[in-house]
Design an enzyme around this catalytic site. Structure first.
Site, mmCIF file in Angstrom:
data_model
loop_
_atom_site.group_PDB
_atom_site.id
_atom_site.type_symbol
_atom_site.label_atom_id
_atom_site.label_comp_id
_atom_site.label_asym_id
_atom_site.label_seq_id
_atom_site.Cartn_x
_atom_site.Cartn_y
_atom_site.Cartn_z
ATOM 1 N N LYS A 11 65.609 33.776 29.418
ATOM 2 C CA LYS A 11 64.801 34.923 29.586
ATOM 3 C C LYS A 11 64.790 35.179 31.144
ATOM 4 C CE LYS A 11 61.328 35.381 25.733
ATOM 5 N NZ LYS A 11 59.949 35.533 25.272
ATOM 6 N N PHE A 59 51.002 43.966 24.242
ATOM 7 C CA PHE A 59 51.969 43.425 25.544
ATOM 8 C C PHE A 59 53.435 44.163 25.272
ATOM 9 C CE2 PHE A 59 51.811 40.186 21.813
ATOM 10 C CZ PHE A 59 53.222 40.169 21.623
ATOM 11 N N THR A 93 54.331 29.352 22.224
ATOM 12 C CA THR A 93 54.640 30.731 22.982
ATOM 13 C C THR A 93 54.157 30.718 24.138
ATOM 14 O OG1 THR A 93 54.679 31.807 20.917
ATOM 15 C CG2 THR A 93 54.170 33.066 22.812
ATOM 16 N N ASN A 114 57.750 32.998 29.411
ATOM 17 C CA ASN A 114 58.009 31.630 28.907
ATOM 18 C C ASN A 114 59.307 31.116 28.658
ATOM 19 O OD1 ASN A 114 58.489 33.611 26.824
ATOM 20 N ND2 ASN A 114 56.757 33.111 25.475
ATOM 21 N N HIS A 117 63.527 32.708 24.299
ATOM 22 C CA HIS A 117 63.472 33.310 22.826
ATOM 23 C C HIS A 117 64.089 32.382 22.055
ATOM 24 C CE1 HIS A 117 63.103 35.976 19.503
ATOM 25 N NE2 HIS A 117 64.593 35.787 19.136
#
Ligand code: IDP
Ligand code: MG
Length: 140
Positions: A11, A59, A93, A114, A117
């Site tokens: 990410k 979110f 997560t 985080n 994925h």
């Protein structure tokens, strides 16, 4: 155990900190093989489509904006039990709850940022791999 393929995304919080190689090393050290990989910038439309199962979550907008805030590295990981194994390598997560040595514990900044994925089922892995890769892009 069956050989599987799973979709992984490094990410924007991780590409921003130049962590692609360190994260890939964790996959490879655990025995997963990177059989396809591409660094791209998601469009808003792609992010919304990819995360559409979360469209009703509070979110969702923040998540989509985060996912287009910088480059991502989309990749296919292959190995025995790859879907579940990658989820283990990733960790929980929320990095605060992730086990020691996992990607998210080592590198995650927050429950949103985080670092990675990973597909959560074999069925979703197939759909998510097809979202980014043609058959000829994947070289086992
Ligand atoms: P997963 O990535 O561990 O499968 P999901 O529940 O599928 O977790 O959520 C997808 C992504 O949405 C997470 O990886 C994280 O980036 C973001 N996310 C999940 N829960 C929250 C939250 O409570 N606040 C902000 N972002 C969240
Ligand atoms: Mg998920």
């Amino acid at each position: 155990m069956p050989v599987e393929q799973t979709l992984s995304i490094i990410k924007p919080d991780a590409t921003r900190r130049n962590l692609t190689g360190k994260i890939n090393a964790l996959f490879e050290d655990a025995g997963l093989k990177i059989v396809a990989q591409r660094r791209i910038r998601l469009t808003k439309e792609m992010a919304e489509k990819f995360y559409e199962v979360h469209a009703e979550r509070s979110f969702f907008d923040d998540l989509c904006n985060f996912m287009i805030s910088g480059p991502v590295v989309v990749q296919v990981l292959e190995g025995e039990n790859a879907v579940a194994q990658n989820r283990q390598i990733m960790g929980a997560t929320n990095p605060a709850n992730a086990d020691a040595g996992t990607v998210r514990k080592l590198f995650g900044e927050s429950i949103e940022c985080n670092s990675v994925h990973g597909s959560d089922s074999l069925e979703n892995a197939k759909t998510e791999i097809e979202f980014f890769f043609a058959k000829m892009d994947i070289v086992g």
